[in-house]
Design an enzyme around this catalytic site. Structure first.
Site, mmCIF file in Angstrom:
data_model
loop_
_atom_site.group_PDB
_atom_site.id
_atom_site.type_symbol
_atom_site.label_atom_id
_atom_site.label_comp_id
_atom_site.label_asym_id
_atom_site.label_seq_id
_atom_site.Cartn_x
_atom_site.Cartn_y
_atom_site.Cartn_z
ATOM 1 N N ASP A 133 45.284 31.331 22.175
ATOM 2 C CA ASP A 133 44.238 31.220 23.494
ATOM 3 C C ASP A 133 43.570 29.691 23.056
ATOM 4 O O ASP A 133 44.231 28.762 22.757
ATOM 5 C CB ASP A 133 42.873 32.026 23.351
ATOM 6 N N ASP B 135 40.143 36.944 21.100
ATOM 7 C CA ASP B 135 38.580 37.026 21.514
ATOM 8 C C ASP B 135 38.076 38.012 21.786
ATOM 9 O O ASP B 135 36.530 39.049 21.993
ATOM 10 C CB ASP B 135 37.540 35.837 21.981
ATOM 11 N N ASP C 164 41.667 42.477 22.493
ATOM 12 C CA ASP C 164 42.993 41.499 21.835
ATOM 13 C C ASP C 164 43.277 42.034 20.334
ATOM 14 O O ASP C 164 43.811 41.772 19.536
ATOM 15 C CB ASP C 164 42.435 40.161 21.490
#
Length: 1001
Positions: free
Chosen positions: A453, A719, A723
């Site tokens: 990310d 997070d 996901d």
């Protein structure tokens, strides 16, 4: 090696292995000295099955209670309900409801009984709590006394004596103890006391030393795993206590606490819904039902262990600990243990094969010694006369054979993996990385790709530039303003505070009617509020291009609302792109007045017709050290890909700043990626370095294709709740410890507690260290195995006796097994590890380079020890009545020092300089010096038990010199080129990669 020795049964998937594969390798382990210790860190499949059945039973009970009860209650007489008598201590503490009564209402979703009591408000009064202020700190102790603590029944930890008992279960040690006892009995009868006890007592003392050292090592590992387990169970929630919002551990929650829930949280206890927006709960962990449940005033029940799939809310805790169904499930959670790692399984296979070879050699040694002894008796005409000395000789032969098995069966190989992993996991925990699954640490060393990310991982997640619902301005214990919420929301709130906004006033004037929380699919957040004049207004904020499409008006520089024609919209888009190109995260804020009153039911939040208020550019700086960490990954042959929901211009700017987006790399948007054909994906995926405006499904698709199409070992960061599929699908799932939700953490293999990309690189470094450390240990141990087996067997065949006694072999076993593992398997990583390419998936563990080193050292040691064994008396001109004892002591001493120096040689498999970093590894140095010191004690002072005699300084110098020669020899051996099957690869910086994987298989 693996193919020749049939290692197919010992292949295991690193993640989610099938029960068939787990059972297959267990059945293939046919020869084990100590099953109890060997399989201590291996999952007990039978216990696991039993626990699964119990778990399914509890889930079925909950499912029936939740989904069948309504129909069943029609046939139950209300008068048959259980009457609860309030305990006196509860009454005195000011409580008005029995713990079991409230537990039964919530657990059974008994809405009718809840209403009979007076609803949630009545329960709040009976629990002596204010929904706004929360409980008082002074009442915590009484609440724990009456209603219990939020803890679950756990297994008691194992004591040190239990590990001693495990070490004593070794079959060969038990046989040796029996032999020692028989030897003492026969020795006293023939040679008297105490002389007749020396051999037997020596064996017993050696066994005692082996058992204690083994138990201490295993106990230390268990303490490390216990600390890791405690860290894994740390979950924090936000509660209101005494009117102050604060963050506490779920284990500190008490009945009456007001808990704040948001998307991705785990419900920490059973409770009742007080207020919230769009609260969607996933109850599959309890009931097995996959359909999420809407929780609201009509359905107010919340169960411990369930997950918040969407929305947010406040709950009143009513039941904690073992009174909840989750508490009963937690009892079964760790039954059967964790899955073993692929390396543990592979080394179990190596140990099994070598064990069979060792058993064969041991039997042959015993047979050869016995036949020679019988033949000599027959030649001397003594075959018909037998004495107790003859019995002692045969017993000694048997003890030597058993001790060869002790040395030859490398039980320490799979256990060394556990030792190394425990050490690495402990160090990583100190470095802000919590490894949840053993295999992840091992697999991370082989990762060839990291999909990361952007926000919070590559950047600091401290954003800087209104009533909203994802962040709040609250007073801390000192009365200061504190902003709680997501970084984006917090940045907007901070900006509002700087403009002089009064958030308390906003709360009083405007009433929130409905909220659609932000998530990674919608990429926007909307809220309906009631105005003081009775009107309704909608606010919306989110991804710039999405909000802009929803707007047909804009506020101009004079504060007037005007139309938003296409040319003006293009100018706004240019501003957005300009912000994004400067690595700013852009948001649009919009508003719309709705021609409905507050009292109207079912007002929908509109999706169009908004007025654009402003564009916000939020700066989220790149973390210090990220660019260097990315360069480290590239040098190590690990590709870094950034997958983000941000605008592609922002993503590209950040990726260039981090060094991720390089020349020839592709930056692509999620919608474009998901529309590609299979052939197009095969062409473009290797070049993708940035994916912007991506959905969680795009990340999942990228991970799946990287693994299936290209055989990559993929690590993925995540997070959010959405996901979870990508984290589960990847080889290594990395959840963020600060920004990550509990759902993400539960599906991850490693939790990055500081959300820092540099920490991810550190995990990869330690993963490589674990792999290479085990290779070093295997190289060292196999060398000792080969030399000890061959020298004893050949000597038995030629001379009729073994140069190394049972006591001496037990000491050698301790050096090469437990102490060797401690020395080599716990070495910290060095910078050179991240200059090699990752080990390929399915690569052979014992490489040609290792075999070169093993064979080179073995040949040298066998030649030297062979010369000493068969012609040492003449070569060294040793004379006197104890000449044979002096020679055998010299052989033993030389053999041990060969292993000491070879342990140093094994510190680096490839490079000649084995001293690099050695003086910083205090464990290694401590073991080397301890081994040498104890060897001196054995030879000089314990000769009575160890069958040695004191040596003069010349003999000591010779022993050390024989061992030391192995070091320049190792340097020469490492210069011997290894045949390469494929061409050497060159990295992007011209660096020549060392051979690995199939090249060395």
């Amino acid at each position: 090696m693996d193919s020749l020795l049939s290692m197919k049964d010992f292949e295991l998937e690193p993640k989610n292995p099938s029960p068939e594969a787990l059972r297959r390798w267990r059945s293939a382990v046919s020869f084990v000295k100590n099953r109890r210790r060997r399989f201590r860190m291996v999952a007990d499949l039978d216990k696991r099955d039993q626990a699964q059945q119990i778990k399914q039973g509890i889930k079925e009970k909950i499912r029936i209670a939740l989904y069948v009860q309504k129909a069943a209650l029609q046939f139950i007489d209300a008068g048959s309900r259980v009457e609860y008598k309030l305990p006196e201590e509860a009454r005195q503490a000011g409580f008005g409801i029995h713990p079991d009564e409230i537990a039964a209402i919530v657990r059974g979703h008994d809405y009718k009984n809840l209403m009979n009591i007076g609803g949630v408000e009545a329960i709040t009064r009976k629990l002596a709590v204010s929904a706004d202020e929360g409980i008082s700190e002074e009442s915590i102790e009484s609440r724990q006394t009456v209603y219990g603590v939020n803890r679950y029944t756990e297994k008691p930890s194992r004591s040190f004596l239990m590990f001693v008992w495990d070490a004593l279960q070794d079959l060969t040690l038990i046989i040796l103890i029996v032999c020692a006892i028989v030897s003492i009995g026969v020795g006293i009868a023939t040679e008297g006391f105490p002389k007749g006890t020396y051999d037997g007592v020596g064996i017993i003392l050696s066994i005692f030393l082996v058992v204690i050292v083994t138990a201490v090592s295993d106990y230390q590992q268990s303490l490390q795993f216990r600390d890791l387990d405690k860290e894994k169970k740390k979950i924090f929630v936000h509660v209101t206590r005494g009117g102050k919002r604060q963050k506490i551990s779920i284990y500190d929650i008490v009945v009456g606490d007001i808990v704040h829930l948001s998307t991705g949280d785990q419900v920490p206890a059973d409770g009742l819904y007080i207020s919230g927006y769009f609260l969607l709960i996933d109850e599959s962990s309890l009931s097995g039902e996959s359909e999420p449940v809407n929780v609201n005033e009509e359905k107010p029940f919340l169960l411990s262990g369930t997950k918040v799939q969407d929305g947010q809310g406040k709950m009143l805790v009513t039941t904690v600990g073992m009174r909840t169904e989750w508490g009963k499930l937690m009892e079964t959670l760790n039954e059967g243990g964790d899955d073993e790692t692929p390396l543990q399984v592979k080394l179990n296979g190596v140990a099994t094969i070598i064990g069979k070879i060792g058993l064969t050699f041991a039997c042959l040694t015993f047979v050869v010694l016995t036949i020679r002894f019988l033949v000599e008796k027959a030649i001397n005409g003594e075959f018909s006369s037998w004495s107790s000395n003859d019995a002692l000789k045969l017993l000694d032969f048997f003890a030597i054979a058993v001790t060869i098995i002790v040395v030859a069966v490398p039980e320490g190989l799979p256990l060394a993996v556990t030792l190394s992993l425990a050490f690495a996991m402990k160090k990583l925990m100190n470095d802000k990385a919590l490894v949840r699954h053993l295999s992840a640490c091992e697999t991370m060393g082989s990762s060839s790709c990291i999909c990361t990310d952007k926000t919070g991982t590559l950047t600091t997640n401290h954003m800087a530039i209104c009533q909203n619902t994802s962040a709040e301005v609250v007073k801390d214990k000192d009365g200061n303003n504190t902003i709680l919420g997501t970084p984006t929301e917090s940045a907007l709130m901070e900006f509002g505070l700087l403009l002089g906004a009064d958030f308390d006033e906003q709360h009083r004037v405007y009433k929130i009617l409905k909220v659609e929380p932000f998530n990674s699919v919608r990429k926007k957040m909307s809220v309906l509020v009631a105005l003081p004049d009775g009107g309704v207004r909608a606010f919306c904020k989110g991804a710039s291009e999405i909000i802009l499409k929803m707007c047909n008006k804009i506020i101009n520089s004079n504060g007037e609302v005007v139309d938003l024609p296409e040319d003006q919209a293009n100018k706004v888009t240019a501003v957005i792109n300009g912000f994004a190109s400067e690595a700013l995260r852009t948001l649009c804020l919009a508003v719309k007045d709705i021609n409905q009153s507050e009292g109207d039911i079912d007002i929908d939040i509109p999706d169009s017709g908004y007025t654009l208020i402003t564009i916000v550019g939020i700066k989220d700086p790149v973390r210090p050290g990220v660019r260097e960490a990315v360069q480290t990954c590239l040098a190590a042959g690990v590709t870094v890909r950034m997958v983000t929901g941000d605008n592609i211009h922002t993503a590209r700017a950040i990726a260039q700043e981090c060094g991720i987006l390089t020349e020839g790399g592709v930056a692509i948007e999620g919608p474009e990626f998901r529309d590609l054909s299979l052939e197009q994906m095969k062409d473009i995926i290797p070049r993708i370095q940035v994916m912007a405006r991506s959905l969680p499904l795009d990340k999942h698709k990228l991970v799946t294709n990287l693994r299936s199409m290209f055989g990559e070992v993929v690590a993925v960061t995540g997070d959010g709740t959405n996901d979870a599929p990508a984290l589960h699908e990847s080889d290594i799932g990395l959840a963020m410890g600060i920004a990550g939700t509990e759902v993400a953490k539960e599906n991850a293999d490693v939790i990055i507690m500081d959300d820092n990309f540099t920490t991810i690189v550190n995990v990869a470094k330690w993963g490589r260290a674990v792999y290479i450390n085990i290779q070093k240990f295997v190289q060292f141990q196999l060398t000792v195995n080969i030399v000890a087996l061959v020298i004893n067997f050949v000597s038995a065949c030629i001379t009729g006796s073994a140069p190394l006694t049972a006591v001496q072999l037990l000491w050698v076993n301790l050096i090469m097994d437990t102490l060797g593992a401690l020395a080599l398997a716990t070495e910290p990583p060095n910078e050179g590890l991240m200059k090699n390419p990752p080990v390929a998936r399915g690569a052979s563990f014992i490489t040609k380079t290792m075999w070169r080193n093993i064979i080179g050292q073995s040949i040298y040691q066998l030649i030297v020890l062979g010369l000493l064994t068969f012609d040492g008396l003449n070569l060294l001109n040793i004379t006197g009545s104890d000449a044979t004892k002096v020679l055998n002591t010299l052989i033993f001493n030389s053999f041990v020092f060969c292993q000491v120096f070879n342990e140093i040689n094994s510190r680096d498999i490839e490079r000649i300089n084995v001293f690099r970093g050695m003086f910083g590894s205090w464990i290694f140095l401590g073991i080397i010096f301890a081994t040498a010191a104890f060897q001196v004690i054995i030879v000089e002072f314990l000769g009575t038990f160890a069958s040695t005699v004191p040596l003069n300084w010349q003999m000591w110098l010779l022993s050390i010199a024989i061992g030391a020669v192995s070091m320049p020899l190792a340097a020469i051996v490492k210069c011997i080129p290894i045949e390469r099957v494929t061409a050497i690869k060159h990295n992007h910086d011209g660096y020549e990669a060392l051979p690995s994987g199939p090249e060395l298989a």
